[in-house]
Motif scaffolding. Structure first.
Motif, mmCIF file in Angstrom:
data_model
loop_
_atom_site.group_PDB
_atom_site.id
_atom_site.type_symbol
_atom_site.label_atom_id
_atom_site.label_comp_id
_atom_site.label_asym_id
_atom_site.label_seq_id
_atom_site.Cartn_x
_atom_site.Cartn_y
_atom_site.Cartn_z
ATOM 1 N N VAL A 40 35.628 39.255 33.515
ATOM 2 C CA VAL A 40 36.756 38.416 33.917
ATOM 3 C C VAL A 40 37.035 37.430 32.789
ATOM 4 O O VAL A 40 36.162 36.653 32.398
ATOM 5 C CB VAL A 40 36.465 37.686 35.242
ATOM 6 C CG1 VAL A 40 37.586 36.711 35.579
ATOM 7 C CG2 VAL A 40 36.264 38.688 36.362
ATOM 8 N N THR A 41 38.258 37.477 32.275
ATOM 9 C CA THR A 41 38.626 36.647 31.128
ATOM 10 C C THR A 41 39.536 35.492 31.550
ATOM 11 O O THR A 41 40.109 35.498 32.641
ATOM 12 C CB THR A 41 39.367 37.498 30.073
ATOM 13 O OG1 THR A 41 40.621 37.929 30.631
ATOM 14 C CG2 THR A 41 38.538 38.708 29.643
ATOM 15 N N ASP A 42 39.689 34.543 30.646
ATOM 16 C CA ASP A 42 40.649 33.456 30.883
ATOM 17 C C ASP A 42 42.045 34.037 31.097
ATOM 18 O O ASP A 42 42.785 33.574 31.959
ATOM 19 C CB ASP A 42 40.682 32.494 29.689
ATOM 20 C CG ASP A 42 39.455 31.613 29.611
ATOM 21 O OD1 ASP A 42 38.933 31.218 30.676
ATOM 22 O OD2 ASP A 42 39.006 31.317 28.487
ATOM 23 N N ARG A 43 42.390 35.056 30.322
ATOM 24 C CA ARG A 43 43.717 35.687 30.460
ATOM 25 C C ARG A 43 43.889 36.300 31.842
ATOM 26 O O ARG A 43 44.960 36.186 32.444
ATOM 27 C CB ARG A 43 43.911 36.732 29.371
ATOM 28 C CG ARG A 43 45.316 37.327 29.349
ATOM 29 C CD ARG A 43 45.503 38.225 28.128
ATOM 30 N NE ARG A 43 46.780 38.772 27.842
ATOM 31 C CZ ARG A 43 47.648 39.344 28.652
ATOM 32 N NH1 ARG A 43 47.408 39.425 29.921
ATOM 33 N NH2 ARG A 43 48.791 39.863 28.224
ATOM 34 N N ASP A 44 42.842 36.956 32.370
ATOM 35 C CA ASP A 44 42.911 37.518 33.725
ATOM 36 C C ASP A 44 43.231 36.422 34.738
ATOM 37 O O ASP A 44 44.067 36.606 35.625
ATOM 38 C CB ASP A 44 41.580 38.172 34.128
ATOM 39 C CG ASP A 44 41.229 39.395 33.313
ATOM 40 O OD1 ASP A 44 42.140 40.121 32.866
ATOM 41 O OD2 ASP A 44 40.011 39.628 33.136
ATOM 42 N N ILE A 45 42.546 35.286 34.614
ATOM 43 C CA ILE A 45 42.734 34.178 35.548
ATOM 44 C C ILE A 45 44.151 33.615 35.423
ATOM 45 O O ILE A 45 44.818 33.362 36.428
ATOM 46 C CB ILE A 45 41.652 33.101 35.327
ATOM 47 C CG1 ILE A 45 40.277 33.668 35.698
ATOM 48 C CG2 ILE A 45 41.971 31.832 36.128
ATOM 49 C CD1 ILE A 45 39.102 32.819 35.262
ATOM 50 N N GLU A 46 44.621 33.450 34.196
ATOM 51 C CA GLU A 46 45.977 32.940 33.980
ATOM 52 C C GLU A 46 47.025 33.903 34.539
ATOM 53 O O GLU A 46 47.985 33.477 35.188
ATOM 54 C CB GLU A 46 46.211 32.702 32.489
ATOM 55 C CG GLU A 46 45.395 31.551 31.938
ATOM 56 C CD GLU A 46 45.290 31.551 30.419
ATOM 57 O OE1 GLU A 46 45.970 32.369 29.748
ATOM 58 O OE2 GLU A 46 44.519 30.723 29.901
ATOM 59 N N LEU A 47 46.850 35.195 34.293
ATOM 60 C CA LEU A 47 47.800 36.186 34.816
ATOM 61 C C LEU A 47 47.782 36.232 36.334
ATOM 62 O O LEU A 47 48.831 36.336 36.974
ATOM 63 C CB LEU A 47 47.503 37.573 34.236
ATOM 64 C CG LEU A 47 47.870 37.770 32.768
ATOM 65 C CD1 LEU A 47 47.310 39.095 32.256
ATOM 66 C CD2 LEU A 47 49.366 37.696 32.564
ATOM 67 N N PHE A 48 46.579 36.146 36.934
ATOM 68 C CA PHE A 48 46.500 36.159 38.393
ATOM 69 C C PHE A 48 47.200 34.927 38.962
ATOM 70 O O PHE A 48 47.908 35.026 39.972
ATOM 71 C CB PHE A 48 45.045 36.237 38.869
ATOM 72 C CG PHE A 48 44.939 36.514 40.335
ATOM 73 C CD1 PHE A 48 44.936 37.818 40.813
ATOM 74 C CD2 PHE A 48 44.882 35.475 41.254
ATOM 75 C CE1 PHE A 48 44.872 38.076 42.176
ATOM 76 C CE2 PHE A 48 44.812 35.726 42.616
ATOM 77 C CZ PHE A 48 44.804 37.029 43.075
ATOM 78 N N ALA A 49 47.010 33.777 38.327
ATOM 79 C CA ALA A 49 47.689 32.552 38.781
ATOM 80 C C ALA A 49 49.203 32.734 38.721
ATOM 81 O O ALA A 49 49.929 32.331 39.642
ATOM 82 C CB ALA A 49 47.260 31.366 37.936
ATOM 83 N N GLU A 50 49.675 33.368 37.660
ATOM 84 C CA GLU A 50 51.108 33.586 37.511
ATOM 85 C C GLU A 50 51.636 34.544 38.582
ATOM 86 O O GLU A 50 52.641 34.262 39.238
ATOM 87 C CB GLU A 50 51.416 34.142 36.123
ATOM 88 C CG GLU A 50 52.885 34.321 35.865
ATOM 89 C CD GLU A 50 53.157 34.836 34.459
ATOM 90 O OE1 GLU A 50 54.182 35.519 34.294
ATOM 91 O OE2 GLU A 50 52.361 34.547 33.542
ATOM 92 N N VAL A 51 50.958 35.658 38.776
ATOM 93 C CA VAL A 51 51.430 36.668 39.731
ATOM 94 C C VAL A 51 51.333 36.159 41.172
ATOM 95 O O VAL A 51 52.245 36.355 41.964
ATOM 96 C CB VAL A 51 50.629 37.981 39.563
ATOM 97 C CG1 VAL A 51 50.889 38.937 40.702
ATOM 98 C CG2 VAL A 51 50.965 38.632 38.232
#
Length: 147
Positions: free
Chosen positions: A27-38
């Protein structure tokens, strides 16, 4: 992502109690940011280091549903796989997942109702030896008869 088997479909006629499939994903920072966006879930415990440091977690954590999404990936891609329809899922979050954690999502066949094409699956996610999520899914499995 590190899968243990190729993607595809196991039709209900070929399922057996005890079958297990899994995948692993860091789980990456990018995954977390993308999930927050979606999801539009911008809770600062997921996105703001300073805020998260003052919580019971003492640092940022991934969204619980991001972790649960890895279970969905195993079900939809491996067991039973393509053509599977989710009917229900219980989830119990046991421990946080942090940026950088390697999560192993596992699914195991617990029960099969051939007449209704329903399959009950034990589901869990681990970080190392720690169970971070556990639950049970009920799905409508694809069938050779209907394909």
């Amino acid at each position: 992502m590190l899968d243990n088997l190729p993607r595809g479909t196991i039709v209900i006629e070929d399922l057996e109690i005890g079958m297990v499939r899994h995948l692993q994903k860091q789980v990456t920072d990018r995954d977390i940011e993308l999930f927050a966006e979606v999801s539009t879930d911008r809770n600062p415990v997921h996105l703001d280091d300073a805020y998260a440091q003052d919580t019971i977690f003492e640092g940022r954590i991934a969204h619980g549903m991001l972790t649960a999404g890895l279970i969905s990936a195993v079900i939809g891609e491996q067991l039973p796989g393509h053509g599977t329809v989710y009917l229900g899922q219980t989830l119990k979050f046991m421990a946080p997942v942090r940026p950088g954690d390697m999560v192993r999502a596992e699914v195991e066949v617990q029960a099969i109702d051939h007449a209704k094409r329903r399959v009950t699956l034990a589901t869990r996610c681990l970080v190392g030896d720690t169970v971070v999520l556990k639950g049970e899914a009920v799905v409508l499995a694809p069938s050779r008869k209907f394909d």
